[in-house]
Design a protein around this motif. Structure first.
Motif, PDB file in Angstrom:
ATOM      1  N   GLY A 187      35.044  -5.013  36.362  1.00  5.10           N
ATOM      2  CA  GLY A 187      35.239  -5.821  37.561  1.00  5.10           C
ATOM      3  C   GLY A 187      34.253  -6.959  37.650  1.00  5.10           C
ATOM      4  O   GLY A 187      34.422  -8.009  37.015  1.00  5.10           O
ATOM      5  N   PHE A 188      33.201  -6.762  38.425  1.00  5.68           N
ATOM      6  CA  PHE A 188      32.201  -7.803  38.649  1.00  5.68           C
ATOM      7  C   PHE A 188      31.548  -8.252  37.348  1.00  5.68           C
ATOM      8  O   PHE A 188      31.337  -9.447  37.127  1.00  5.68           O
ATOM      9  CB  PHE A 188      31.139  -7.291  39.619  1.00  5.68           C
ATOM     10  N   ALA A 189      31.247  -7.298  36.467  1.00  3.84           N
ATOM     11  CA  ALA A 189      30.600  -7.631  35.200  1.00  3.84           C
ATOM     12  C   ALA A 189      31.454  -8.589  34.373  1.00  3.84           C
ATOM     13  O   ALA A 189      30.935  -9.499  33.717  1.00  3.84           O
ATOM     14  CB  ALA A 189      30.310  -6.362  34.404  1.00  3.84           C
ATOM     15  N   ALA A 190      32.763  -8.375  34.409  1.00  2.00           N
ATOM     16  CA  ALA A 190      33.664  -9.245  33.649  1.00  2.00           C
ATOM     17  C   ALA A 190      33.583 -10.683  34.140  1.00  2.00           C
ATOM     18  O   ALA A 190      33.574 -11.626  33.336  1.00  2.00           O
ATOM     19  CB  ALA A 190      35.095  -8.734  33.743  1.00  2.00           C
ATOM     20  N   GLN A 191      33.522 -10.865  35.453  1.00  2.00           N
ATOM     21  CA  GLN A 191      33.458 -12.217  36.014  1.00  2.00           C
ATOM     22  C   GLN A 191      32.138 -12.896  35.660  1.00  2.00           C
ATOM     23  O   GLN A 191      32.110 -14.080  35.315  1.00  2.00           O
ATOM     24  CB  GLN A 191      33.630 -12.155  37.536  1.00  2.00           C
ATOM     25  N   VAL A 192      31.046 -12.149  35.734  1.00  2.03           N
ATOM     26  CA  VAL A 192      29.727 -12.715  35.407  1.00  2.03           C
ATOM     27  C   VAL A 192      29.663 -13.102  33.934  1.00  2.03           C
ATOM     28  O   VAL A 192      29.250 -14.224  33.579  1.00  2.03           O
ATOM     29  CB  VAL A 192      28.608 -11.715  35.749  1.00  2.03           C
ATOM     30  N   LEU A 193      30.060 -12.197  33.072  1.00  5.28           N
ATOM     31  CA  LEU A 193      29.997 -12.461  31.636  1.00  5.28           C
ATOM     32  C   LEU A 193      30.949 -13.585  31.228  1.00  5.28           C
ATOM     33  O   LEU A 193      30.635 -14.377  30.328  1.00  5.28           O
ATOM     34  CB  LEU A 193      30.329 -11.179  30.856  1.00  5.28           C
ATOM     35  N   ALA A 194      32.091 -13.664  31.885  1.00  2.00           N
ATOM     36  CA  ALA A 194      33.032 -14.752  31.593  1.00  2.00           C
ATOM     37  C   ALA A 194      32.427 -16.098  31.970  1.00  2.00           C
ATOM     38  O   ALA A 194      32.567 -17.085  31.232  1.00  2.00           O
ATOM     39  CB  ALA A 194      34.343 -14.533  32.340  1.00  2.00           C
ATOM     40  N   THR A 195      31.762 -16.151  33.103  1.00  2.10           N
ATOM     41  CA  THR A 195      31.122 -17.394  33.541  1.00  2.10           C
ATOM     42  C   THR A 195      30.052 -17.829  32.550  1.00  2.10           C
ATOM     43  O   THR A 195      29.958 -19.008  32.194  1.00  2.10           O
ATOM     44  CB  THR A 195      30.493 -17.208  34.935  1.00  2.10           C
ATOM     45  N   VAL A 196      29.253 -16.874  32.093  1.00  2.00           N
ATOM     46  CA  VAL A 196      28.204 -17.181  31.110  1.00  2.00           C
ATOM     47  C   VAL A 196      28.833 -17.688  29.822  1.00  2.00           C
ATOM     48  O   VAL A 196      28.406 -18.703  29.255  1.00  2.00           O
ATOM     49  CB  VAL A 196      27.347 -15.931  30.837  1.00  2.00           C
ATOM     50  N   TYR A 197      29.858 -16.989  29.354  1.00  2.00           N
ATOM     51  CA  TYR A 197      30.463 -17.345  28.066  1.00  2.00           C
ATOM     52  C   TYR A 197      31.079 -18.737  28.091  1.00  2.00           C
ATOM     53  O   TYR A 197      30.866 -19.542  27.187  1.00  2.00           O
ATOM     54  CB  TYR A 197      31.525 -16.315  27.686  1.00  2.00           C
ATOM     55  N   PRO A 235      40.151  -7.891  33.716  1.00  2.00           N
ATOM     56  CA  PRO A 235      40.847  -8.788  34.651  1.00  2.00           C
ATOM     57  C   PRO A 235      41.011 -10.177  34.052  1.00  2.00           C
ATOM     58  O   PRO A 235      40.401 -10.517  33.027  1.00  2.00           O
ATOM     59  CB  PRO A 235      39.899  -8.823  35.856  1.00  2.00           C
ATOM     60  N   THR A 236      41.822 -10.984  34.684  1.00  2.00           N
ATOM     61  CA  THR A 236      41.999 -12.367  34.249  1.00  2.00           C
ATOM     62  C   THR A 236      40.759 -13.188  34.615  1.00  2.00           C
ATOM     63  O   THR A 236      40.331 -13.216  35.763  1.00  2.00           O
ATOM     64  CB  THR A 236      43.231 -12.987  34.908  1.00  2.00           C
ATOM     65  N   THR A 237      40.186 -13.814  33.625  1.00  2.00           N
ATOM     66  CA  THR A 237      38.997 -14.655  33.815  1.00  2.00           C
ATOM     67  C   THR A 237      39.168 -15.938  33.006  1.00  2.00           C
ATOM     68  O   THR A 237      40.184 -16.130  32.327  1.00  2.00           O
ATOM     69  CB  THR A 237      37.718 -13.939  33.331  1.00  2.00           C
ATOM     70  N   GLY A 238      38.170 -16.786  33.063  1.00  2.00           N
ATOM     71  CA  GLY A 238      38.197 -17.991  32.236  1.00  2.00           C
ATOM     72  C   GLY A 238      38.250 -17.666  30.763  1.00  2.00           C
ATOM     73  O   GLY A 238      38.831 -18.422  29.964  1.00  2.00           O
ATOM     74  N   VAL A 239      37.667 -16.532  30.379  1.00  2.00           N
ATOM     75  CA  VAL A 239      37.680 -16.126  28.968  1.00  2.00           C
ATOM     76  C   VAL A 239      39.076 -15.725  28.523  1.00  2.00           C
ATOM     77  O   VAL A 239      39.540 -16.132  27.451  1.00  2.00           O
ATOM     78  CB  VAL A 239      36.682 -14.971  28.731  1.00  2.00           C
ATOM     79  N   THR A 240      39.763 -14.914  29.335  1.00  2.00           N
ATOM     80  CA  THR A 240      41.104 -14.489  28.933  1.00  2.00           C
ATOM     81  C   THR A 240      42.059 -15.677  28.876  1.00  2.00           C
ATOM     82  O   THR A 240      42.956 -15.725  28.017  1.00  2.00           O
ATOM     83  CB  THR A 240      41.653 -13.428  29.909  1.00  2.00           C
ATOM     84  N   GLN A 241      41.871 -16.634  29.752  1.00  2.00           N
ATOM     85  CA  GLN A 241      42.691 -17.842  29.709  1.00  2.00           C
ATOM     86  C   GLN A 241      42.416 -18.641  28.437  1.00  2.00           C
ATOM     87  O   GLN A 241      43.332 -19.179  27.805  1.00  2.00           O
ATOM     88  CB  GLN A 241      42.422 -18.694  30.947  1.00  2.00           C
ATOM     89  N   LEU A 242      41.129 -18.718  28.049  1.00  2.00           N
ATOM     90  CA  LEU A 242      40.768 -19.410  26.819  1.00  2.00           C
ATOM     91  C   LEU A 242      41.331 -18.693  25.607  1.00  2.00           C
ATOM     92  O   LEU A 242      41.854 -19.328  24.673  1.00  2.00           O
ATOM     93  CB  LEU A 242      39.245 -19.516  26.720  1.00  2.00           C
ATOM     94  N   GLN A 243      41.250 -17.368  25.607  1.00  2.00           N
ATOM     95  CA  GLN A 243      41.793 -16.596  24.485  1.00  2.00           C
ATOM     96  C   GLN A 243      43.302 -16.799  24.349  1.00  2.00           C
ATOM     97  O   GLN A 243      43.824 -16.914  23.232  1.00  2.00           O
ATOM     98  CB  GLN A 243      41.463 -15.112  24.668  1.00  2.00           C
ATOM     99  N   TYR A 244      43.989 -16.851  25.478  1.00  2.00           N
ATOM    100  CA  TYR A 244      45.438 -17.074  25.428  1.00  2.00           C
ATOM    101  C   TYR A 244      45.749 -18.468  24.893  1.00  2.00           C
ATOM    102  O   TYR A 244      46.672 -18.654  24.086  1.00  2.00           O
ATOM    103  CB  TYR A 244      46.051 -16.896  26.813  1.00  2.00           C
ATOM    104  N   SER A 245      44.962 -19.455  25.323  1.00  2.00           N
ATOM    105  CA  SER A 245      45.167 -20.825  24.846  1.00  2.00           C
ATOM    106  C   SER A 245      44.983 -20.904  23.331  1.00  2.00           C
ATOM    107  O   SER A 245      45.772 -21.551  22.626  1.00  2.00           O
ATOM    108  CB  SER A 245      44.193 -21.769  25.549  1.00  2.00           C
TER     109      SER A 245
END
Length: 361
Positions: free
Chosen positions: A156-166, A228-238
């Motif tokens: 949950g929260f960890a995914a959002q934080v790590l996605a922001t960092v990445y 969850p869907t994050t900026g990382v998962t969107q980048l991976q899909y792209s």
């Protein structure tokens, strides 16, 4: 005559970086011609790299002179203050060195992205994901590293934080480069950082061809279904969509962007950390950089971008890049040199008597 010019080239901090950029640039051009795939300029959310870098340079130029102009001349005579600072502090030599650093970085980065993009065509059918995955399971005693992180940190929260960092890595590294090039009159300092980052691109491109791999997110995607869907998962899909287009028609598709071995997120962030440490930047900046690096390493495994071996190889690339660039720019191979970044152009940034080689890093 030759000895004189050789001495000048050795003394110039950008000699190695320019030669490196020329070599990888020519390599990219030759590969493009032979494969029949046109060179492309990778674009980010801030536009093409040839736009982003000069804009960042100009932004830090303004950051350096605006406060000084206000202090010297006040709001009423601000324009005159700016003219005085430019006349006193900004020589053509300084501008030339900044432009050289940005151009070196740009050529190496764009060449690296294109050479990486040629990978599925040059090494068609070669893939080391199975081998790298087996190493992960062996190192984690029969467990997948991502499963362990998901259990320990949650999804949950960890995914959002790590996605922001990445994702923040994408603009952050060019920003730090522009800062060190523009906000300091010690040309060798900016040359060291620009050359180190450029070496990351070159060594990283070579690593991709040694062990072509996709990473767990693409070779074992079900491990990451609970995220969850994050900026990382969107980048991976792209990147997945781009990959599919490359398999169908590499001459018309966007640049191929998938590559696991080695992790350049790890290598480049470690380069920044070691550079900040070896140039004795403020303690808060060093601590922040180390925290950012650790979170980046965790994120690469957490989201399945990389295997453990990818991160280890990335760390080695980062370390050797800083060391080689330090030697090539006259800043030493093993030693720490004390020359902090000056946030204004005031004062003389030439090394003082205390700016000598210190204890081995």
């Amino acid at each position: 005559m030759f000895g004189r010019w050789w001495g000048v080239l050795r003394a110039w901090p950008y000699t190695f970086g320019v030669a490196l950029a020329a070599a990888i640039g020519i390599t990219a051009i030759v590969m493009s011609a032979r494969l029949g795939i046109a060179l492309k300029d990778p674009e980010g959310f801030l536009g093409p790299a040839y736009v982003r870098l000069p804009v960042m340079g100009l932004a830090f130029f303004a950051l350096g002179i605006v406060p000084m102009a206000l202090r010297r001349a006040g709001v009423r005579h601000f324009g005159r203050g700016v003219k005085d600072i430019i006349r006193d502090e900004w020589s053509w030599s300084r501008v030339f060195h900044i432009a050289t650093g940005l151009l070196t970085f740009y050529v190496c980065y764009v060449s690296y992205r294109n050479i990486k993009g040629f990978l599925p065509t040059v090494r068609e059918g070669v893939n080391f994901d199975t081998m790298l995955s087996r190493w992960d399971y062996w190192l984690m005693f029969g467990n997948h590293p991502a499963d362990i992180l998901h259990s320990v940190l949650g999804t949950g929260f960890a995914a959002q934080v790590l996605a922001t960092v990445y994702v923040s890595y994408l603009p952050l590294i060019p920003v730090t480069l522009a800062a060190f090039l523009v906000l300091n009159k010690d040309f060798s300092l900016g040359a060291w950082y620009a050359t180190a980052l450029s070496l990351n691109w070159v060594l990283g491109a070579a690593a991709y061809y040694v062990f072509p791999s996709l990473g767990p997110a693409y070779s074992a995607a079900t491990l990451f279904d609970d995220l969850p869907t994050t900026g990382v998962t969107q980048l991976q899909y792209s990147l997945f969509v781009n990959a599919a287009q490359n398999y169908e028609n590499p001459t018309q598709a966007p640049i191929w962007g998938i590559g696991a071995f080695a992790s350049l997120h790890v290598s480049v962030t470690l380069t920044a950390v070691l550079f900040f440490q070896r140039t004795d930047q403020p303690r808060y900046l060093q601590i922040t950089a180390w925290i950012y690096f650790v979170l980046t390493v965790i994120a690469t495994i957490y989201f399945g971008w990389h295997f453990i071996a990818d991160d280890v190889a990335g760390a080695f690339i980062g370390w050797i890049s800083v060391a080689l660039a330090g030697w090539a720019t006259g800043n030493g191979f093993w030693h720490q040199r004390h020359h902090k970044l000056q946030l204004t152009a005031e004062g003389d940034s030439r090394p003082s008597d205390t700016d000598t080689l210190a204890n081995p890093a």
